[in-house]
Scaffold this motif. Structure first.
Motif, PDB file in Angstrom:
ATOM      1  N   GLU A 119       0.867  -1.179   0.000  1.00  0.00           N
ATOM      2  CA  GLU A 119       0.000   0.000   0.000  1.00  0.00           C
ATOM      3  C   GLU A 119       0.907   1.234   0.000  1.00  0.00           C
ATOM      4  O   GLU A 119       1.715   1.428   0.918  1.00  0.00           O
ATOM      5  CB  GLU A 119      -0.870  -0.055   1.262  1.00  0.00           C
ATOM      6  CG  GLU A 119      -2.105   0.763   1.234  1.00  0.00           C
ATOM      7  CD  GLU A 119      -3.191   0.234   0.289  1.00  0.00           C
ATOM      8  OE1 GLU A 119      -3.431  -0.976   0.218  1.00  0.00           O
ATOM      9  OE2 GLU A 119      -3.787   1.079  -0.400  1.00  0.00           O
ATOM     10  N   THR A 120       0.764   2.067  -1.026  1.00  0.00           N
ATOM     11  CA  THR A 120       1.704   3.167  -1.262  1.00  0.00           C
ATOM     12  C   THR A 120       1.836   4.121  -0.068  1.00  0.00           C
ATOM     13  O   THR A 120       2.942   4.453   0.353  1.00  0.00           O
ATOM     14  CB  THR A 120       1.272   3.967  -2.514  1.00  0.00           C
ATOM     15  OG1 THR A 120       0.883   3.039  -3.530  1.00  0.00           O
ATOM     16  CG2 THR A 120       2.396   4.804  -3.037  1.00  0.00           C
ATOM     17  N   LEU A 121       0.702   4.557   0.471  1.00  0.00           N
ATOM     18  CA  LEU A 121       0.748   5.556   1.547  1.00  0.00           C
ATOM     19  C   LEU A 121       1.329   4.986   2.847  1.00  0.00           C
ATOM     20  O   LEU A 121       1.948   5.709   3.623  1.00  0.00           O
ATOM     21  CB  LEU A 121      -0.659   6.127   1.804  1.00  0.00           C
ATOM     22  CG  LEU A 121      -0.764   7.287   2.806  1.00  0.00           C
ATOM     23  CD1 LEU A 121       0.072   8.483   2.379  1.00  0.00           C
ATOM     24  CD2 LEU A 121      -2.213   7.710   2.997  1.00  0.00           C
ATOM     25  N   GLY A 129       3.906   7.701   3.573  1.00  0.00           N
ATOM     26  CA  GLY A 129       3.512   8.629   4.633  1.00  0.00           C
ATOM     27  C   GLY A 129       4.647   8.730   5.653  1.00  0.00           C
ATOM     28  O   GLY A 129       5.241   9.799   5.837  1.00  0.00           O
ATOM     29  N   ASN A 157      -4.827  -2.333  11.951  1.00  0.00           N
ATOM     30  CA  ASN A 157      -6.047  -1.782  11.363  1.00  0.00           C
ATOM     31  C   ASN A 157      -7.265  -2.348  12.109  1.00  0.00           C
ATOM     32  O   ASN A 157      -7.348  -3.560  12.308  1.00  0.00           O
ATOM     33  CB  ASN A 157      -6.102  -2.180   9.884  1.00  0.00           C
ATOM     34  CG  ASN A 157      -7.282  -1.546   9.156  1.00  0.00           C
ATOM     35  OD1 ASN A 157      -8.418  -1.651   9.593  1.00  0.00           O
ATOM     36  ND2 ASN A 157      -6.998  -0.884   8.057  1.00  0.00           N
ATOM     37  N   SER A 202      -2.146   1.745  13.666  1.00  0.00           N
ATOM     38  CA  SER A 202      -3.456   1.373  13.173  1.00  0.00           C
ATOM     39  C   SER A 202      -3.453   1.508  11.642  1.00  0.00           C
ATOM     40  O   SER A 202      -2.380   1.536  11.033  1.00  0.00           O
ATOM     41  CB  SER A 202      -4.446   2.300  13.874  1.00  0.00           C
ATOM     42  OG  SER A 202      -5.759   1.878  13.658  1.00  0.00           O
ATOM     43  N   GLY A 203      -4.624   1.633  11.023  1.00  0.00           N
ATOM     44  CA  GLY A 203      -4.746   1.642   9.555  1.00  0.00           C
ATOM     45  C   GLY A 203      -3.898   2.699   8.856  1.00  0.00           C
ATOM     46  O   GLY A 203      -3.453   3.680   9.460  1.00  0.00           O
ATOM     47  N   ILE A 204      -3.705   2.453   7.585  1.00  0.00           N
ATOM     48  CA  ILE A 204      -2.830   3.182   6.661  1.00  0.00           C
ATOM     49  C   ILE A 204      -2.350   4.581   7.104  1.00  0.00           C
ATOM     50  O   ILE A 204      -1.164   4.802   7.295  1.00  0.00           O
ATOM     51  CB  ILE A 204      -3.527   3.263   5.283  1.00  0.00           C
ATOM     52  CG1 ILE A 204      -3.802   1.817   4.788  1.00  0.00           C
ATOM     53  CG2 ILE A 204      -2.695   4.037   4.276  1.00  0.00           C
ATOM     54  CD1 ILE A 204      -4.584   1.704   3.499  1.00  0.00           C
ATOM     55  N   SER A 205      -3.285   5.533   7.270  1.00  0.00           N
ATOM     56  CA  SER A 205      -2.875   6.913   7.581  1.00  0.00           C
ATOM     57  C   SER A 205      -2.266   7.046   8.967  1.00  0.00           C
ATOM     58  O   SER A 205      -1.521   8.000   9.235  1.00  0.00           O
ATOM     59  CB  SER A 205      -4.073   7.862   7.489  1.00  0.00           C
ATOM     60  OG  SER A 205      -4.664   7.752   6.229  1.00  0.00           O
ATOM     61  N   MET A 208       1.526   7.805   9.720  1.00  0.00           N
ATOM     62  CA  MET A 208       2.121   9.145   9.785  1.00  0.00           C
ATOM     63  C   MET A 208       2.103   9.679  11.222  1.00  0.00           C
ATOM     64  O   MET A 208       3.082  10.267  11.674  1.00  0.00           O
ATOM     65  CB  MET A 208       1.381  10.091   8.836  1.00  0.00           C
ATOM     66  CG  MET A 208       1.645   9.748   7.377  1.00  0.00           C
ATOM     67  SD  MET A 208       0.899  10.924   6.216  1.00  0.00           S
ATOM     68  CE  MET A 208      -0.785  10.341   6.255  1.00  0.00           C
ATOM     69  N   ASP A 209       0.974   9.453  11.918  1.00  0.00           N
ATOM     70  CA  ASP A 209       0.910   9.881  13.327  1.00  0.00           C
ATOM     71  C   ASP A 209       1.966   9.144  14.149  1.00  0.00           C
ATOM     72  O   ASP A 209       2.639   9.741  14.992  1.00  0.00           O
ATOM     73  CB  ASP A 209      -0.495   9.619  13.893  1.00  0.00           C
ATOM     74  CG  ASP A 209      -1.548  10.524  13.256  1.00  0.00           C
ATOM     75  OD1 ASP A 209      -1.189  11.637  12.815  1.00  0.00           O
ATOM     76  OD2 ASP A 209      -2.715  10.124  13.194  1.00  0.00           O
TER      77      ASP A 209
END
Lengths: 194, 194
Positions: A12-14, A18, A118, A150-153, A156-157
């Motif tokens: 998954e790219t992000l 990220g 996730n 957790s999930g994809i985004s 970054m956090d």
């Protein structure tokens, strides 16, 4: 310090880019894109990326494991898990995004440790290894050298949280500001846990 | 519909791959990584990516223009701006992230139109083309077929806003939820304008 970004087909790219965007803001961190055998790896979003073979990586760097459509078959790929175990065991820190934590759990290095993933996939993730102390409500979790998001985004956090612990919260905020990112800085604030 | 992601040396990884992660969730959107002459393009974060030459792209697709360290020299690269003008003029929609809007402004296609950019770079961006109606307080701006976002991470909020207008806000929310992204859905809510 090398950041070893472990890529595999249909990642998954992000998930990867990220955290990469954030970690690369630390001058002493050098990005290394690796895969088990090296060569071109195609992401789920059709990006063809050059990678170096895992055996050439500095095993004492920081490992970043994203997720991908291939994750559910990779957990049963004994050779892949064997190689992942080798590098994860040596790495100074291991960061996973989304169900990348399921891959890491399969190495047994997370046994008895706090980890997350996730929230939509938690049932499956728990089935991969029930000896992990899976946290059902966390944007990201930290246990020793293991950071799992957790999930994809959420990656970054977590990356900003990781930097905050190493370089101070002001450095993390400075990076978030420079990329105009609205940082969810509380790892226990998980809006997607419900 | 093709999403033409225009890459150039030292482009900012998240600028491209944030929106890509979101746009790729629309089944009818196909990701095409292009550059002026095609070949391998290296991002600012050291990612080597294969691209097709711009001349092979479907010029009536959706154009995505990221930013990069090279942007400030690219605005004076007549050949690059000429090619960008050609594809941007034909594209059904043009989306820019960060100072990608400065590149687009240089084509004169934004003259008299509302647009925004990274808030730290606005002074320079205005100097590139003062005939654009630069919005100093916007997470992203929309004027006809042109979508321009604020700094790097704002590209993800804009991509979701773009999808909301085409496929409904519920579709955008569904995508944000699936990648566990905390969407700033109000294009006028710009925490970095100050």
């Amino acid at each position: 310090m090398d950041i070893n970004i472990l890529l595999f087909p249909d990642f998954e790219t992000l998930d990867a880019f990220g955290p990469v965007e954030i970690l690369s803001r630390i001058e002493e961190y050098h990005m290394h894109y690796i895969s088990i055998n090296g060569g071109i790896i195609k992401s789920r979003q059709g990006t063809n990326i050059f990678t170096a073979p895992l055996k050439n990586a500095d095993f004492y760097g920081i490992l970043l494991v994203p997720v991908g459509q291939g994750t559910r078959s990779l957990v049963t790929d004994i050779k892949f898990i064997e190689k992942l175990t080798q590098i994860a065991a040596h790495s100074t820190y291991c960061l996973t995004v989304c169900t990348g934590s399921a891959l890491l759990a399969k190495t047994n290095l997370l046994d008895g440790k706090k980890a997350t993933s996730n929230k939509r996939a938690l049932k499956w993730v728990k089935s991969v290894n029930s000896k992990v102390d899976w946290i059902t409500h966390a944007r990201w979790a930290v246990d020793g050298k293991f950071y799992t998001s957790s999930g994809i985004s959420a990656g970054m956090d977590m990356a900003l949280g990781f930097i905050a612990e190493r370089f101070g919260v002001n450095k993390a905020k400075e990076i978030a500001d420079s990329i105009e990112y609205i940082w969810n800085s509380d790892k226990d604030n998980d809006p997607f846990a419900k």
